[in-house]
Design a protein around this motif. Structure first.
Motif, PDB file in Angstrom:
ATOM      1  N   LEU A   1       0.819  -1.201   0.000  1.00  0.00           N
ATOM      2  CA  LEU A   1       0.000   0.000   0.000  1.00  0.00           C
ATOM      3  C   LEU A   1       0.860   1.260   0.000  1.00  0.00           C
ATOM      4  O   LEU A   1       1.988   1.255   0.492  1.00  0.00           O
ATOM      5  N   HIS A   2       0.281   2.339  -0.528  1.00  0.00           N
ATOM      6  CA  HIS A   2       1.004   3.618  -0.471  1.00  0.00           C
ATOM      7  C   HIS A   2       1.187   4.015   0.989  1.00  0.00           C
ATOM      8  O   HIS A   2       2.277   4.413   1.387  1.00  0.00           O
ATOM      9  N   GLY A   3       0.128   3.961   1.782  1.00  0.00           N
ATOM     10  CA  GLY A   3       0.192   4.021   3.242  1.00  0.00           C
ATOM     11  C   GLY A   3       1.178   4.971   3.864  1.00  0.00           C
ATOM     12  O   GLY A   3       2.105   4.547   4.540  1.00  0.00           O
ATOM     13  N   THR A   4       0.982   6.284   3.693  1.00  0.00           N
ATOM     14  CA  THR A   4       1.957   7.269   4.179  1.00  0.00           C
ATOM     15  C   THR A   4       1.820   7.577   5.660  1.00  0.00           C
ATOM     16  O   THR A   4       2.688   8.216   6.237  1.00  0.00           O
TER      17      THR A   4
ATOM     18  N   THR B   1      -0.504   9.602   6.837  1.00  0.00           N
ATOM     19  CA  THR B   1      -1.237  10.852   7.005  1.00  0.00           C
ATOM     20  C   THR B   1      -2.727  10.505   7.138  1.00  0.00           C
ATOM     21  O   THR B   1      -3.203   9.539   6.540  1.00  0.00           O
ATOM     22  N   PRO B   2      -3.466  11.277   7.916  1.00  0.00           N
ATOM     23  CA  PRO B   2      -4.861  10.910   8.188  1.00  0.00           C
ATOM     24  C   PRO B   2      -5.715  10.743   6.939  1.00  0.00           C
ATOM     25  O   PRO B   2      -6.431   9.747   6.797  1.00  0.00           O
ATOM     26  N   ALA B   3      -5.650  11.685   6.008  1.00  0.00           N
ATOM     27  CA  ALA B   3      -6.529  11.625   4.839  1.00  0.00           C
ATOM     28  C   ALA B   3      -6.118  10.520   3.873  1.00  0.00           C
ATOM     29  O   ALA B   3      -6.958   9.738   3.411  1.00  0.00           O
ATOM     30  N   ASN B   4      -4.831  10.433   3.549  1.00  0.00           N
ATOM     31  CA  ASN B   4      -4.384   9.480   2.530  1.00  0.00           C
ATOM     32  C   ASN B   4      -4.711   8.038   2.900  1.00  0.00           C
ATOM     33  O   ASN B   4      -5.211   7.265   2.080  1.00  0.00           O
ATOM     34  N   ASP B   5      -4.427   7.657   4.135  1.00  0.00           N
ATOM     35  CA  ASP B   5      -4.630   6.262   4.525  1.00  0.00           C
ATOM     36  C   ASP B   5      -6.110   5.888   4.533  1.00  0.00           C
ATOM     37  O   ASP B   5      -6.482   4.782   4.124  1.00  0.00           O
ATOM     38  N   ALA B   6      -6.957   6.794   5.014  1.00  0.00           N
ATOM     39  CA  ALA B   6      -8.387   6.489   5.063  1.00  0.00           C
ATOM     40  C   ALA B   6      -8.948   6.288   3.666  1.00  0.00           C
ATOM     41  O   ALA B   6      -9.736   5.366   3.414  1.00  0.00           O
ATOM     42  N   VAL B   7      -8.532   7.141   2.732  1.00  0.00           N
ATOM     43  CA  VAL B   7      -9.005   7.047   1.350  1.00  0.00           C
ATOM     44  C   VAL B   7      -8.525   5.747   0.710  1.00  0.00           C
ATOM     45  O   VAL B   7      -9.299   5.031   0.055  1.00  0.00           O
ATOM     46  N   GLU B   8      -7.243   5.413   0.878  1.00  0.00           N
ATOM     47  CA  GLU B   8      -6.710   4.196   0.273  1.00  0.00           C
ATOM     48  C   GLU B   8      -7.365   2.953   0.885  1.00  0.00           C
ATOM     49  O   GLU B   8      -7.687   1.998   0.163  1.00  0.00           O
TER      50      GLU B   8
ATOM     51  N   SER C   1       1.525  -1.521   4.593  1.00  0.00           N
ATOM     52  CA  SER C   1       2.418  -0.422   4.227  1.00  0.00           C
ATOM     53  C   SER C   1       3.799  -0.667   4.824  1.00  0.00           C
ATOM     54  O   SER C   1       3.917  -1.017   6.000  1.00  0.00           O
ATOM     55  N   THR C   2       4.843  -0.473   4.028  1.00  0.00           N
ATOM     56  CA  THR C   2       6.215  -0.676   4.512  1.00  0.00           C
ATOM     57  C   THR C   2       6.911   0.637   4.864  1.00  0.00           C
ATOM     58  O   THR C   2       8.111   0.649   5.123  1.00  0.00           O
ATOM     59  N   LYS C   3       6.174   1.731   4.912  1.00  0.00           N
ATOM     60  CA  LYS C   3       6.809   3.017   5.212  1.00  0.00           C
ATOM     61  C   LYS C   3       7.240   3.134   6.672  1.00  0.00           C
ATOM     62  O   LYS C   3       8.053   3.991   7.015  1.00  0.00           O
ATOM     63  N   GLY C   4       6.704   2.285   7.542  1.00  0.00           N
ATOM     64  CA  GLY C   4       7.218   2.240   8.903  1.00  0.00           C
ATOM     65  C   GLY C   4       8.632   1.702   8.981  1.00  0.00           C
ATOM     66  O   GLY C   4       9.335   1.911   9.963  1.00  0.00           O
ATOM     67  N   TRP C   5       9.065   0.988   7.947  1.00  0.00           N
ATOM     68  CA  TRP C   5      10.448   0.501   7.856  1.00  0.00           C
ATOM     69  C   TRP C   5      11.378   1.561   7.261  1.00  0.00           C
ATOM     70  O   TRP C   5      12.460   1.803   7.781  1.00  0.00           O
TER      71      TRP C   5
ATOM     72  N   SER D   1       1.347   3.519  -5.671  1.00  0.00           N
ATOM     73  CA  SER D   1       2.088   4.752  -5.430  1.00  0.00           C
ATOM     74  C   SER D   1       1.207   5.918  -5.858  1.00  0.00           C
ATOM     75  O   SER D   1       0.880   6.047  -7.045  1.00  0.00           O
ATOM     76  N   PHE D   2       0.832   6.747  -4.893  1.00  0.00           N
ATOM     77  CA  PHE D   2      -0.080   7.850  -5.161  1.00  0.00           C
ATOM     78  C   PHE D   2       0.602   9.171  -4.808  1.00  0.00           C
ATOM     79  O   PHE D   2       1.126   9.327  -3.705  1.00  0.00           O
TER      80      PHE D   2
END
Length: 414
Positions: A308-311, A313-320, A336-340, A399-400
């Motif tokens: 997932l794009h999964g950044t 941020t409140p808006a982006n994650d809810a929409v995805e 989402s792997t952005k925590g890594w 990727s968004f």
């Protein structure tokens, strides 16, 4: 006056099968593919408290966490490439040195011919960090950039593409894609079109973005940066962690019966809803995912893993999350792997495509790091738990980017 004739290239009546014959990534998790896989498997994140730069005009550093690549300050480019020296191009060079990527590019150039291999790279900020430094160190009555930072090519969006072209000796089309955070996902689509049209037989694709003041303080000015390690899809998430990374992949026309990884499909959209806010109903995200599935000729239920794009941020994650829940069955494993790695901006597409390829090769399905309280918007598809093992045929990457620049990719195995 005679007008030179432009050769007409006829596209293939049946698009060629596209093989991924090499891939690599360098991130805060380490250098090369094995370092990425090991960290994902062991749930060892690469985020650290911000130790980059000195802030603005000597002010205190931004209070946040970052995904920083160790050792870039000590990288010395070959003497013949010294005029391109900057943090971004150093990472571009460093990333090419792992997983035998430089040797694979040399072999590709020899096999296909330098003019039959395209170079398509994504970046969002290119070498703007060098431009920041140059203005901070103006000389001669504030009229000239200092020595070492006075090469015009370094201060352009095409700095990355031009540098890697000189580095690799590839002489096919050279394209730098800058569509914000979807940049190095869209390179796969661009390369596929070049190969399908018969313009080239192969492409080196990838992306590089590095930390700089414009990135850290720019995103902070939008209220998008968290003071804690990012928590994608967590109910209490409050922003992203920025990172830097570089990576590459080789795409070629597959030979008959050739085993291995495939680029099966891509989907792009541009909903242009807002400069920095996603479409509230995920229109562009949904269109990109549907187009990728359609081009791959598969159903949503055929996908085993979705990065997932999964950044965070409140808006982006809810929409995805809503878009994924509406499109995929509960059996999908998504995370989402952005925590890594942190959000590596223009390099996120290539890095997370490498993660999808690792999932296909090893059956390694990462969860989501740092998160534990699920947002109610999340469906059963989104996993927070430890990495799982499972055999899969197809993996996908989202990727968004800002401005509604969206790209989804489907990879598979032959």
């Amino acid at each position: 006056m005679d007008v030179p004739r432009v050769p007409q290239v006829q596209p293939s009546p049946t698009p060629p099968v596209l093989a991924i014959t090499a891939h690599t990534a360098t991130t805060a998790l380490g250098r090369g593919r094995d370092a990425q896989a090991s960290a994902l498997r062991g749930r060892r994140g690469g985020l650290r408290r911000n130790d980059f730069g000195d802030g603005v005009a000597g002010d205190q550093r931004l209070d946040t966490w970052i995904g920083r690549v160790d050792g870039l300050e000590d990288v010395v480019l070959p003497a013949t490439l010294a005029r391109w020296d900057c943090r971004n191009n150093r990472l571009a060079w460093l990333a090419l040195q792992h997983d035998a990527m430089a040797e694979r590019v040399d072999a590709l150039r020899a096999h296909r011919g330098a003019k039959r291999v395209a170079l398509v790279l994504g970046t969002s900020t290119s070498s703007i960090g060098a431009t920041e430094e140059a203005y901070a160190r103006l000389v001669d009555g504030d009229r000239r950039f200092p020595p070492g930072l006075d090469e015009p090519i370094v201060h352009t969006p095409h700095s990355l593409g031009h540098f890697v072209q000189q580095l690799t000796g590839l002489r096919g089309p050279c394209i730098t894609v800058a569509t914000a955070c979807s940049s190095s996902a869209k390179v796969f689509a661009q390369a596929a079109r070049l190969i399908n049209a018969g313009i080239v037989d192969a492409a080196l694709v990838g992306g590089v973005d590095t930390l700089c003041g414009s990135v850290l303080f720019g995103f902070n000015s939008l209220g998008l940066v968290s003071a804690a390690p990012c928590r994608p899809f967590d109910a209490a998430r409050d922003g992203l962690s920025l990172g830097e990374a570089g990576g590459y992949a080789i795409i070629e026309r597959a030979e008959p019966g050739q085993p291995g990884l495939r680029l099966c499909g891509y989907g792009e959209s541009s909903d242009a809803h807002h400069m920095s806010t996603p479409h509230p109903e995920g229109l562009g995200a949904r269109l990109a995912m549907q187009a990728a599935l359609a081009r791959a000729g598969i159903e949503a239920g055929d996908v085993g893993y979705l990065n997932l794009h999964g950044t965070a941020t409140p808006a982006n994650d809810a929409v995805e999350a809503r878009a994924v829940a509406a499109l995929f069955p509960d059996t999908l494993h998504a995370g989402s792997t952005k925590g890594w790695t942190g959000h590596t901006l223009g390099a996120a597409g290539i890095v997370e495509s490498v993660f999808a390829l690792i999932a296909l090769e090893e059956g390694l399905l990462p969860g989501t790091l740092n998160s534990d309280a699920r947002d109610p918007a999340c469906g059963a598809q989104i996993h927070f738990d430890n990495a799982r093992s499972g055999s899969l045929r197809y993996a996908m990457n989202n990727s968004f980017g800002f401005g509604g620049n969206n790209c989804s990719l489907v990879f598979g195995t032959a």
